[in-house]
Motif scaffolding. Structure first.
Motif, PDB file in Angstrom:
ATOM      1  N   GLU A  50      -0.889 -21.094  -6.561  1.00 18.24           N
ATOM      2  CA  GLU A  50      -2.198 -21.734  -6.699  1.00 18.24           C
ATOM      3  C   GLU A  50      -3.274 -20.667  -6.615  1.00 18.24           C
ATOM      4  OE1 GLU A  50      -3.374 -25.695  -4.971  1.00 18.24           O
ATOM      5  OE2 GLU A  50      -1.571 -25.295  -3.854  1.00 18.24           O
ATOM      6  N   HIS A  65      10.012 -14.210  -0.421  1.00 17.84           N
ATOM      7  CA  HIS A  65       9.154 -13.243   0.256  1.00 17.84           C
ATOM      8  C   HIS A  65       8.837 -13.720   1.671  1.00 17.84           C
ATOM      9  CE1 HIS A  65       5.762 -10.544   0.910  1.00 17.84           C
ATOM     10  NE2 HIS A  65       6.132  -9.878  -0.158  1.00 17.84           N
ATOM     11  N   THR A  66       8.646 -12.775   2.568  1.00 15.10           N
ATOM     12  CA  THR A  66       8.306 -13.156   3.940  1.00 15.10           C
ATOM     13  C   THR A  66       6.873 -13.687   4.007  1.00 15.10           C
ATOM     14  OG1 THR A  66       8.187 -12.352   6.201  1.00 15.10           O
ATOM     15  CG2 THR A  66       7.458 -10.843   4.507  1.00 15.10           C
ATOM     16  N   GLU A  67       6.527 -14.357   5.100  1.00 15.23           N
ATOM     17  CA  GLU A  67       5.173 -14.889   5.266  1.00 15.23           C
ATOM     18  C   GLU A  67       4.187 -13.732   5.266  1.00 15.23           C
ATOM     19  OE1 GLU A  67       7.688 -15.947   7.199  1.00 15.23           O
ATOM     20  OE2 GLU A  67       7.852 -17.953   6.324  1.00 15.23           O
ATOM     21  N   LEU A  68       3.217 -13.835   4.409  1.00 12.03           N
ATOM     22  CA  LEU A  68       2.283 -12.724   4.245  1.00 12.03           C
ATOM     23  C   LEU A  68       0.852 -13.234   4.187  1.00 12.03           C
ATOM     24  CD1 LEU A  68       1.738  -9.655   3.290  1.00 12.03           C
ATOM     25  CD2 LEU A  68       1.816 -10.610   0.999  1.00 12.03           C
ATOM     26  N   LEU A  69      -0.014 -12.489   4.821  1.00  8.14           N
ATOM     27  CA  LEU A  69      -1.436 -12.805   4.735  1.00  8.14           C
ATOM     28  C   LEU A  69      -2.163 -11.508   4.463  1.00  8.14           C
ATOM     29  CD1 LEU A  69      -3.364 -15.225   5.141  1.00  8.14           C
ATOM     30  CD2 LEU A  69      -3.679 -14.435   7.471  1.00  8.14           C
ATOM     31  N   THR A  70      -2.839 -11.430   3.346  1.00 13.09           N
ATOM     32  CA  THR A  70      -3.484 -10.165   3.018  1.00 13.09           C
ATOM     33  C   THR A  70      -4.826 -10.380   2.336  1.00 13.09           C
ATOM     34  OG1 THR A  70      -3.266  -8.119   1.770  1.00 13.09           O
ATOM     35  CG2 THR A  70      -2.189 -10.042   0.853  1.00 13.09           C
ATOM     36  N   ILE A 120      -8.460 -13.685  -0.586  1.00 11.28           N
ATOM     37  CA  ILE A 120      -7.398 -13.701   0.418  1.00 11.28           C
ATOM     38  C   ILE A 120      -6.142 -14.301  -0.190  1.00 11.28           C
ATOM     39  CG2 ILE A 120      -6.709 -14.815   2.566  1.00 11.28           C
ATOM     40  CD1 ILE A 120      -9.084 -13.904   3.782  1.00 11.28           C
ATOM     41  N   GLU A 158      -2.164 -15.766   0.604  1.00 16.66           N
ATOM     42  CA  GLU A 158      -1.243 -16.211   1.633  1.00 16.66           C
ATOM     43  C   GLU A 158       0.082 -16.583   0.981  1.00 16.66           C
ATOM     44  OE1 GLU A 158      -1.383 -20.107   2.991  1.00 16.66           O
ATOM     45  OE2 GLU A 158      -0.978 -19.643   5.083  1.00 16.66           O
ATOM     46  N   VAL A 161       3.569 -18.488   2.071  1.00 15.03           N
ATOM     47  CA  VAL A 161       4.367 -19.200   3.067  1.00 15.03           C
ATOM     48  C   VAL A 161       5.397 -20.030   2.320  1.00 15.03           C
ATOM     49  CG1 VAL A 161       4.355 -20.955   4.870  1.00 15.03           C
ATOM     50  CG2 VAL A 161       2.499 -19.337   4.748  1.00 15.03           C
ATOM     51  N   THR A 211      -0.766 -18.832  -2.246  1.00  7.10           N
ATOM     52  CA  THR A 211      -2.129 -19.335  -2.404  1.00  7.10           C
ATOM     53  C   THR A 211      -3.089 -18.159  -2.462  1.00  7.10           C
ATOM     54  OG1 THR A 211      -1.481 -21.172  -1.007  1.00  7.10           O
ATOM     55  CG2 THR A 211      -3.811 -20.956  -1.509  1.00  7.10           C
ATOM     56  N   LEU A 259      -5.913 -23.115   5.491  1.00 10.53           N
ATOM     57  CA  LEU A 259      -5.439 -21.759   5.769  1.00 10.53           C
ATOM     58  C   LEU A 259      -5.912 -21.294   7.142  1.00 10.53           C
ATOM     59  CD1 LEU A 259      -4.170 -19.099   4.740  1.00 10.53           C
ATOM     60  CD2 LEU A 259      -6.380 -18.524   3.777  1.00 10.53           C
ATOM     61  N   PHE A 308       6.769 -19.005  12.756  1.00  9.27           N
ATOM     62  CA  PHE A 308       6.841 -17.735  12.035  1.00  9.27           C
ATOM     63  C   PHE A 308       5.604 -16.897  12.306  1.00  9.27           C
ATOM     64  CE2 PHE A 308       4.798 -20.670   9.144  1.00  9.27           C
ATOM     65  CZ  PHE A 308       3.718 -19.953   8.719  1.00  9.27           C
ATOM     66  N   GLU A 309       5.743 -15.639  12.043  1.00  2.21           N
ATOM     67  CA  GLU A 309       4.616 -14.732  12.217  1.00  2.21           C
ATOM     68  C   GLU A 309       4.319 -14.102  10.864  1.00  2.21           C
ATOM     69  OE1 GLU A 309       1.675 -12.560  14.254  1.00  2.21           O
ATOM     70  OE2 GLU A 309       2.862 -14.286  14.875  1.00  2.21           O
ATOM     71  N   TYR A 310       3.074 -14.088  10.490  1.00  2.00           N
ATOM     72  CA  TYR A 310       2.716 -13.476   9.220  1.00  2.00           C
ATOM     73  C   TYR A 310       2.936 -11.967   9.241  1.00  2.00           C
ATOM     74  CZ  TYR A 310       0.149 -17.513   7.452  1.00  2.00           C
ATOM     75  OH  TYR A 310      -0.225 -18.736   6.976  1.00  2.00           O
ATOM     76  N   LEU A 311       3.138 -11.473   8.036  1.00  9.71           N
ATOM     77  CA  LEU A 311       3.036 -10.035   7.840  1.00  9.71           C
ATOM     78  C   LEU A 311       1.589  -9.814   7.404  1.00  9.71           C
ATOM     79  CD1 LEU A 311       4.662  -7.338   7.458  1.00  9.71           C
ATOM     80  CD2 LEU A 311       4.830  -7.985   5.052  1.00  9.71           C
ATOM     81  N   TYR A 312       0.835  -9.117   8.239  1.00 15.89           N
ATOM     82  CA  TYR A 312      -0.578  -8.962   7.925  1.00 15.89           C
ATOM     83  C   TYR A 312      -0.820  -7.647   7.214  1.00 15.89           C
ATOM     84  CZ  TYR A 312      -1.382 -12.696  11.290  1.00 15.89           C
ATOM     85  OH  TYR A 312      -1.364 -13.878  11.961  1.00 15.89           O
ATOM     86  N   GLU A 313      -1.628  -7.701   6.167  1.00 12.59           N
ATOM     87  CA  GLU A 313      -2.018  -6.482   5.474  1.00 12.59           C
ATOM     88  C   GLU A 313      -3.521  -6.438   5.324  1.00 12.59           C
ATOM     89  OE1 GLU A 313      -0.143  -5.566   1.738  1.00 12.59           O
ATOM     90  OE2 GLU A 313       1.812  -5.815   2.656  1.00 12.59           O
ATOM     91  N   PRO A 314      -4.248  -5.456   5.704  1.00 11.54           N
ATOM     92  CA  PRO A 314      -3.778  -4.224   6.353  1.00 11.54           C
ATOM     93  C   PRO A 314      -3.318  -4.461   7.798  1.00 11.54           C
ATOM     94  CG  PRO A 314      -6.181  -4.192   6.043  1.00 11.54           C
ATOM     95  CD  PRO A 314      -5.681  -5.432   5.411  1.00 11.54           C
ATOM     96  N   ILE A 337      -7.836  -8.765   8.788  1.00 13.94           N
ATOM     97  CA  ILE A 337      -7.752 -10.029   8.056  1.00 13.94           C
ATOM     98  C   ILE A 337      -8.648 -11.076   8.692  1.00 13.94           C
ATOM     99  CG2 ILE A 337      -6.243 -11.981   7.582  1.00 13.94           C
ATOM    100  CD1 ILE A 337      -5.431  -9.975   5.773  1.00 13.94           C
ATOM    101  N   LYS A 369     -15.840 -15.716   6.003  1.00 14.22           N
ATOM    102  CA  LYS A 369     -15.697 -16.397   4.726  1.00 14.22           C
ATOM    103  C   LYS A 369     -15.559 -17.905   4.952  1.00 14.22           C
ATOM    104  CE  LYS A 369     -14.001 -13.550   1.505  1.00 14.22           C
ATOM    105  NZ  LYS A 369     -12.970 -12.742   0.899  1.00 14.22           N
TER     106      LYS A 369
END
Lengths: 136, 290
Positions: A7, A38-43, A67, A69, A71, A76, B52, B204-210, B215, B222
């Motif tokens: 999305e 893919h693993t949970e990612l937030l960037t 942003i 995400e 999951v 998203t 989110l 679960f725990e996010y993989l944060y970037e950077p 973040i 925002k």
């Protein structure tokens, strides 16, 4: 085969909502790709391109940060602005680029103004790049 | 007693009022449609953002960002009251004004200071008359634009972090449907988290970037500006909806009034004719007698 449900949403509208095979985007640590599982990612995302592949075809968007995400194979992307390659107005982007370049000439490097136009220039270049890549 | 001519004049005046209200209703309907389009555009984004942030903050320690921390001692409170510049939209402005006013009255002793940032001339006048502290005001916002909202949001965040306010409320009109708008009053800062409320989703725990702090640092402002932007757009949409129904009511009231007055007019006319006839007959009778 496992798919990603993608999305892409901007404050303007929902740009993309479909099942895709792969997503690539320009994150704050450089380009990254996402495949199913893919693993949970937030960037955070930087000005640049977003690409997604579906049935062997690649679709491209220009965006100005946001942003992302991931999951559970749900991707998203909340973008500040985004445009699909086929809707980009190249002429306008060209004008924006030239104007930004013009402005940058008479500004000192460390002013806030400079930063602003630098980003504007980057956005314009990305849009031109995305739009022209499609035609090739 | 009103003469026939007076009544007739009154009917004419109400008729022209009805023409005006009917036109205003149609104008509002057109504006409402446009505003609704605008609202639909941002809706998906705002909802996703909300979702989110809710998901992310659930996994964060409460003290990871100053905008998340609930302060033990709340002294200064700010209310963002969003309504409109113009009237003739029923109770729309008053509802928002009332919420801020009541809150101020009820909590006056509890907090050191309660202030309002107000959007819209009507509600500003309302609150000023009732001696509510107005810190800042925005009037004549024609179209909600991103830049303005971002400026407001970043100022708000800064003031909050600096301890200028300990709690911030947001009050605006939620657009449920064209005929139904609900005035809401909700907490904006500190950002509400469901910390520990639900453990199942937080596995679960996010993989944060950077990294996580960076973040959160970009995400929360925002979120704040999206929230304010959305509230402003919703409020504008609601305003048109409220005005449309107000004008619809006014139009139908005019119709009723005209019907009622026409009835009186006809009765009065008949009475006049009757009494004139009586006079003539009486006169003729008297003449015959001689």
């Amino acid at each position: 085969m496992a798919m990603l449900s993608l999305e892409i949403i901007t404050p303007e509208k929902i740009l993309v909502k479909e099942e895709v095979d792969m997503v690539e985007a320009n994150g704050s640590l450089g380009e990254f790709g996402i495949l199913p599982g893919h693993t949970e990612l937030l960037t955070s995302l930087e000005i640049g391109e977003v690409r997604y592949m579906k049935d062997g075809k690649t679709f491209t968007l220009a965006m100005s940060g946001g942003i992302a995400e991931v999951v559970n194979d749900k991707v998203t992307l909340l973008l500040d602005t985004g445009e699909l390659a086929e809707t980009i107005d190249v002429a306008r982007a060209q004008i924006a680029m030239e104007e930004a370049q013009e402005r940058l000439k008479d500004l000192t490097i460390d002013s806030a103004e400079y930063r602003k136009y630098e980003l504007a220039l980057l956005r314009a270049i990305t849009r031109i790049k995305v739009a022209s890549a499609r035609k090739l | 007693m009103a003469t026939l001519r007076d009544i007739k004049r009154k009917i004419g005046s109400i008729n022209s009022t009805q023409t005006i209200t009917r036109t205003m209703k149609m104008v509002s309907a057109a504006k409402l449609r446009k505003a609704q389009d605008e609202l639909d555009k941002i809706k998906a984004y705002a909802l996703k953002m909300e979702e989110l942030v809710r998901r992310v903050t659930r996994m964060l320690p409460v003290d990871s960002h100053p905008l998340l921390t609930t302060r033990d001692e709340v002294k200064k409170v700010l209310i963002l009251s969003i309504a409109s510049d113009r009237g003739l939209c029923g109770a729309f402005n008053v509802n928002i004004g009332l919420l801020a006013e009541n809150f101020t009255i009820q909590n006056r002793d509890q907090y050191e200071r309660i202030g309002v940032w107000v959007f819209g001339r009507k509600v500003k006048d309302y609150l000023a008359r009732r001696k509510v502290d107005i810190f800042k005001e925005w009037v004549d916002i024609k179209k909600v634009d991103q830049e303005l909202v971002e400026a407001i949001a970043s100022e708000l965040a800064l003031l909050y972090i600096n301890g200028e306010f300990d709690k911030v409320y947001l009050s605006y009109t939620h657009f449920a449907s064209p005929v139904k708008q609900i005035a809401v009053f909700e907490e904006l800062l500190p950002i509400q988290t469901e910390n520990g409320a639900e453990t199942e989703a937080a596995t679960f725990e996010y993989l944060y970037e950077p990294d996580r702090d960076a973040i959160v640092e970009t995400l929360l402002p925002k979120y704040l500006s999206t929230k304010i932007y959305y509230a402003l757009v919703e409020s504008q949409t609601s305003e048109h909806g409220a005005r449309m129904s107000a004008m619809e009511n006014a139009t139908s009231n005019c119709g009723e009034m005209v019907r009622y007055l026409t009835l009186i007019y006809n009765k009065r006319r008949q009475e006049n004719i009757t009494s004139e006839m009586m006079d003539i007959v009486g006169g003729a009778e008297a003449l015959r007698g001689t």
